[in-house]
Design a protein around this motif. Structure first.
Motif, PDB file in Angstrom:
ATOM      1  N   TYR A  33      48.304  41.905  48.821  1.00 53.07           N
ATOM      2  CA  TYR A  33      47.375  41.484  47.766  1.00 53.07           C
ATOM      3  C   TYR A  33      47.341  39.959  47.671  1.00 53.07           C
ATOM      4  N   ASN A  34      48.520  39.364  47.705  1.00 50.57           N
ATOM      5  CA  ASN A  34      48.567  37.899  47.635  1.00 50.57           C
ATOM      6  C   ASN A  34      47.865  37.258  48.820  1.00 50.57           C
ATOM      7  N   SER A  35      48.060  37.817  50.023  1.00 55.99           N
ATOM      8  CA  SER A  35      47.449  37.157  51.167  1.00 55.99           C
ATOM      9  C   SER A  35      45.937  37.405  51.174  1.00 55.99           C
ATOM     10  N   PHE A  36      45.514  38.547  50.622  1.00 57.96           N
ATOM     11  CA  PHE A  36      44.073  38.782  50.451  1.00 57.96           C
ATOM     12  C   PHE A  36      43.478  37.722  49.524  1.00 57.96           C
ATOM     13  N   ARG A  37      44.168  37.477  48.436  1.00 62.74           N
ATOM     14  CA  ARG A  37      43.698  36.446  47.507  1.00 62.74           C
ATOM     15  C   ARG A  37      43.649  35.082  48.167  1.00 62.74           C
ATOM     16  N   ASP A  38      44.658  34.813  48.990  1.00 61.63           N
ATOM     17  CA  ASP A  38      44.702  33.524  49.674  1.00 61.63           C
ATOM     18  C   ASP A  38      43.495  33.318  50.565  1.00 61.63           C
ATOM     19  N   ARG A  39      43.261  34.335  51.412  1.00 61.61           N
ATOM     20  CA  ARG A  39      42.131  34.238  52.329  1.00 61.61           C
ATOM     21  C   ARG A  39      40.843  34.027  51.556  1.00 61.61           C
ATOM     22  N   THR A  40      40.678  34.812  50.463  1.00 65.44           N
ATOM     23  CA  THR A  40      39.407  34.719  49.758  1.00 65.44           C
ATOM     24  C   THR A  40      39.270  33.431  48.969  1.00 65.44           C
ATOM     25  N   ALA A  41      40.404  32.866  48.539  1.00 70.01           N
ATOM     26  CA  ALA A  41      40.294  31.648  47.737  1.00 70.01           C
ATOM     27  C   ALA A  41      39.598  30.545  48.523  1.00 70.01           C
ATOM     28  N   THR A  83      35.194  43.756  43.248  1.00 65.14           N
ATOM     29  CA  THR A  83      35.486  45.187  43.266  1.00 65.14           C
ATOM     30  C   THR A  83      36.818  45.419  43.981  1.00 65.14           C
ATOM     31  N   GLY A  84      36.993  44.743  45.126  1.00 65.95           N
ATOM     32  CA  GLY A  84      38.247  44.886  45.871  1.00 65.95           C
ATOM     33  C   GLY A  84      39.439  44.436  45.052  1.00 65.95           C
ATOM     34  N   LEU A  85      39.310  43.301  44.386  1.00 67.45           N
ATOM     35  CA  LEU A  85      40.425  42.800  43.573  1.00 67.45           C
ATOM     36  C   LEU A  85      40.753  43.777  42.451  1.00 67.45           C
ATOM     37  N   ALA A  86      39.701  44.284  41.787  1.00 63.36           N
ATOM     38  CA  ALA A  86      39.943  45.203  40.669  1.00 63.36           C
ATOM     39  C   ALA A  86      40.618  46.474  41.169  1.00 63.36           C
ATOM     40  N   LEU A  87      40.190  46.988  42.307  1.00 63.43           N
ATOM     41  CA  LEU A  87      40.822  48.190  42.848  1.00 63.43           C
ATOM     42  C   LEU A  87      42.282  47.919  43.202  1.00 63.43           C
ATOM     43  N   ARG A  88      42.518  46.799  43.884  1.00 64.76           N
ATOM     44  CA  ARG A  88      43.885  46.491  44.294  1.00 64.76           C
ATOM     45  C   ARG A  88      44.799  46.272  43.098  1.00 64.76           C
ATOM     46  N   GLU A  89      44.276  45.613  42.065  1.00 61.76           N
ATOM     47  CA  GLU A  89      45.121  45.360  40.903  1.00 61.76           C
ATOM     48  C   GLU A  89      45.449  46.656  40.167  1.00 61.76           C
ATOM     49  N   ASN A  90      44.479  47.547  40.109  1.00 59.20           N
ATOM     50  CA  ASN A  90      44.774  48.846  39.513  1.00 59.20           C
ATOM     51  C   ASN A  90      45.851  49.576  40.321  1.00 59.20           C
ATOM     52  N   ILE A  91      45.775  49.464  41.637  1.00 57.90           N
ATOM     53  CA  ILE A  91      46.785  50.106  42.483  1.00 57.90           C
ATOM     54  C   ILE A  91      48.151  49.471  42.242  1.00 57.90           C
ATOM     55  N   LEU A  92      48.181  48.144  42.133  1.00 57.71           N
ATOM     56  CA  LEU A  92      49.454  47.466  41.855  1.00 57.71           C
ATOM     57  C   LEU A  92      50.046  47.956  40.538  1.00 57.71           C
ATOM     58  N   ARG A  93      49.192  48.117  39.543  1.00 63.70           N
ATOM     59  CA  ARG A  93      49.666  48.599  38.242  1.00 63.70           C
ATOM     60  C   ARG A  93      50.319  49.967  38.359  1.00 63.70           C
ATOM     61  N   GLN A  96      36.544  28.212  39.992  1.00 64.37           N
ATOM     62  CA  GLN A  96      37.297  29.448  40.097  1.00 64.37           C
ATOM     63  C   GLN A  96      38.133  29.456  41.379  1.00 64.37           C
ATOM     64  N   GLY A  97      37.552  28.944  42.463  1.00 67.67           N
ATOM     65  CA  GLY A  97      38.286  28.875  43.727  1.00 67.67           C
ATOM     66  C   GLY A  97      39.519  28.000  43.604  1.00 67.67           C
ATOM     67  N   ILE A  98      39.361  26.853  42.943  1.00 65.25           N
ATOM     68  CA  ILE A  98      40.507  25.957  42.763  1.00 65.25           C
ATOM     69  C   ILE A  98      41.589  26.655  41.938  1.00 65.25           C
ATOM     70  N   ALA A  99      41.156  27.310  40.846  1.00 65.30           N
ATOM     71  CA  ALA A  99      42.123  28.020  39.998  1.00 65.30           C
ATOM     72  C   ALA A  99      42.887  29.056  40.812  1.00 65.30           C
ATOM     73  N   MET A 100      42.147  29.778  41.665  1.00 67.67           N
ATOM     74  CA  MET A 100      42.758  30.832  42.455  1.00 67.67           C
ATOM     75  C   MET A 100      43.795  30.272  43.410  1.00 67.67           C
ATOM     76  N   LEU A 101      43.476  29.153  44.059  1.00 63.16           N
ATOM     77  CA  LEU A 101      44.411  28.567  45.019  1.00 63.16           C
ATOM     78  C   LEU A 101      45.714  28.184  44.340  1.00 63.16           C
ATOM     79  N   LEU A 102      45.586  27.513  43.200  1.00 57.40           N
ATOM     80  CA  LEU A 102      46.779  27.075  42.475  1.00 57.40           C
ATOM     81  C   LEU A 102      47.604  28.282  42.025  1.00 57.40           C
ATOM     82  N   GLN A 103      46.891  29.251  41.460  1.00 52.36           N
ATOM     83  CA  GLN A 103      47.573  30.436  40.975  1.00 52.36           C
ATOM     84  C   GLN A 103      48.288  31.159  42.114  1.00 52.36           C
ATOM     85  N   ASN A 104      47.618  31.249  43.272  1.00 55.01           N
ATOM     86  CA  ASN A 104      48.225  31.927  44.418  1.00 55.01           C
ATOM     87  C   ASN A 104      49.523  31.282  44.832  1.00 55.01           C
ATOM     88  N   ARG A 105      49.520  29.949  44.864  1.00 55.72           N
ATOM     89  CA  ARG A 105      50.730  29.242  45.296  1.00 55.72           C
ATOM     90  C   ARG A 105      51.893  29.624  44.395  1.00 55.72           C
TER      91      ARG A 105
END
Ligand SMILES: CC(C)(COP(=O)(O)OP(=O)(O)OC[C@H]1O[C@@H](n2cnc3c(N)ncnc32)[C@H](O)[C@@H]1OP(=O)(O)O)[C@@H](O)C(=O)NCCC(=O)NCCS
Ligand SMILES: CC(C)(COP(=O)(O)OP(=O)(O)OC[C@H]1O[C@@H](n2cnc3c(N)ncnc32)[C@H](O)[C@@H]1OP(=O)(O)O)[C@@H](O)C(=O)NCCC(=O)NCCS
Lengths: 340, 340
Positions: A127-135, A174-184, A236-245
């Protein structure tokens, strides 16, 4: 009077049939035995969980009577037991958070819970690396659109590239929401808001797809809304990058502790990362402010009559809701963390 | 000199800590033992699978030499072994069809395979009932739009209701594609085309969202494309209802056979349903013809210059591709079935 090669064949076939029956029996017995044993562990985990809870509250209640060092020691031990139960292998047998409507809507009643802790951590890592790529794409696409707009398109965005980008956003959220629900379901403590936030973002992407991209002479004026939207996306992209790190480091700390089996050092779990959080949050607050600002600007363009589509108004309102919710939840996270 | 109630508390806490450790050990050992046993069953299932395959081909090769009744009997036994392996509990330990890019794109590397046969059947049943529920909506929504268009909207569809309907279609096709991919991982023999078909339908729903719903005096003329699309959707709903009735009966036959443990009557599996198929298929062919016809009409409106958006052309082409693919795959299914 069949030949010897035929006889060999007959024998082989009956051996294979035998093996199939045997394998069927073994499989059936393994499956039923495992499910029985899992049920019993599930019961034990449940009852242990409730005894820990009731003990904690009785220690708290008798706090005044107990010796304070003793109370502290007991609380610490209980904490350790709880940590072992929640973070160890037994966690697989605790009742999982319910699947939630969203997962059921898209996937049906399929089980997405992994039994093994290492698999769960792998899911989180992916999930984290998916977020990274997309950021990075998150930064790249809107930037590209804005640059091409002034370089090639003479200040007037054509519809197709913008719509492709919006379709990508819809897929992404949609992908993020599905993955986060799965993580939960797999035991993550993610706050529900961060998932709702992605539902709102999905709605926004969907609405923006139906948003007419104006052409013609006064398009620069009419495209103000789209442009604001793109600028928000860059933020949003900048926020995502920082958050991912930050999140990646948090996960690595956890994996390292898990591998070392040092369940007892949980207190200091986030110690190394805590500092980063205090650095990250001011930036997040600024971005959230910008998010609300973009929402207000959208509403303004709509009410001043420059563009009067319902899409603009709805996106403006959604952005403001998201900004307020993000702010409130970030603050609550900080409060919870500083209290521990 | 702590009081007796305190002492009781101390004891309880240390008992809970003890229990947590014990439960952790039990869980860890169950998980590792199960995964070891599953691995060994996996190996056995694999090697059995390949021996069945090689035996089958050697029987076929020596067909001329073997006594034909003997060969038939051996083939029948092998078939039974294969059926037991593929449809029994051991099937859980055969290598599953790969997850496929689509599932990984949306869900990440999460395992969606159910080990137990009854769970797999439940997933399939839920898929069928999901299709059932949606088939009615599939008929209802476009019908409603068409009726309201002439009753209330004076021949001119407003944008919002149509877009809501298109967004619903996008959700629906995404859900179907996800569920079908999950069914495949769980051992369904669904032809890949039926899944691709839903990818195309997703693309069409997405594209139609960006399709401008014309307003103004000559809207009736300009909305021809949308209207054709709605009519096709009604046809699709009818196809779905018929198909569902047939598929549900197929599944019930299978479940009944499975429950009765009569693995040996697999030959007659579809016997009761076969008749229905020959009734269903002509209707499907008519619908597929209509699908291609709508596609051609869309292309015609585009090339005659009534509407010249790229969306209309693309949807026309997609419809024709889907019609041809559906036809080819229905024919192939019939050929395969009549050959068995
Ligand atoms: C504020 C923030 C940094 C706190 O992160 P944190 O320290 O991990 O928070 P918590 O300790 O409450 O996290 C609990 C769980 O939720 C997860 N989580 C927290 N925020 C998340 C988010 N925004 N998205 C997904 N997961 C998140 C964590 O990874 C953790 O998962 P785990 O239990 O599997 O380890 C984080 O929530 C964040 O960056 N939020 C987004 C801020 C924002 O507004 N972005 C948009 C700006 S325009
Ligand atoms: C032709 C048809 C009736 C054959 O159905 P069938 O007898 O079940 O076909 P098969 O025996 O090949 O089915 C194998 C598997 O694929 C599944 N399957 C077949 N067609 C499917 C479809 N269109 N969608 C989803 N699953 C399908 C079956 O349920 C079965 O699953 P299982 O292995 O889990 O039991 C069916 O494929 C069909 O209705 N297709 C759609 C036709 C169409 O063109 N519709 C649109 C018209 S506009």
């Amino acid at each position: 009077d069949i030949s010897s090669s035929d006889r060999a064949l007959v024998e082989q076939v009956s051996r294979v049939v035998e093996q199939a029956k045997e394998l069927q029996d073994l499989s059936a017995s393994l499956i039923s035995r495992t499910s029985r044993e899992e049920d019993s562990l599930r019961q034990r985990a449940n009852s242990l969980n409730s005894s820990i809870h009731s003990l904690r509250s009785s220690i708290r209640k008798s706090n005044l009577l107990l010796d304070s060092t003793l109370a502290e020691k007991l609380e610490e031990e209980l904490f350790r037991a709880r940590y072992l139960l929640n973070e160890g292998d037994a966690a697989a047998f605790l009742p999982s958070k319910s699947h939630g409507r969203f997962l059921r809507m898209f996937l049906g009643p399929i089980n997405v819970r992994a039994n093994r802790k290492d698999v769960q951590l792998k899911v989180k890592e992916e999930y984290n690396s998916f977020r990274d790529r997309t950021a990075y794409l998150f930064l790249f696409f809107p930037l590209l659109l804005i640059v091409l707009r002034s370089w090639i398109w003479n200040g007037c965005l054509p519809a197709l590239p913008v719509q492709l980008y919006q379709a990508w956003l819809l897929y992404l959220y949609t992908g993020l929401a599905l993955r986060e629900n799965i993580l939960r379901v797999n035991g993550s403590d993610i706050r529900p808001w961060w998932i709702y936030h992605h539902y709102f973002a999905m709605a926004m992407a969907l609405i923006s797809l139906t948003w007419e991209i104006e052409r013609g002479p006064d398009c620069a004026q009419k495209q103000k809304g789209v442009l604001l939207y793109l600028k928000w996306a860059i933020m949003q992209g900048i926020a995502m990058l920082l958050q991912n790190r930050y999140q990646r480091q948090r996960l690595y700390t956890r994996i390292a502790l898990g591998k070392a089996g040092r369940m007892d050092v949980v207190w200091g779990e986030t110690a190394g990362v805590e500092g980063q959080l205090w650095l990250l949050c001011p930036i997040l607050f600024i971005l959230q402010g910008f998010e609300a600002y973009v929402g207000l600007l959208l509403l303004k363009t709509a009410f001043l009559g420059v563009i009067s589509e319902w899409q603009v108004i709805t996106c403006g309102i959604l952005l403001i809701i998201m900004a307020v919710g993000n702010f409130a939840n970030t603050v609550q996270t900080l409060v919870t963390k500083s209290r521990v």
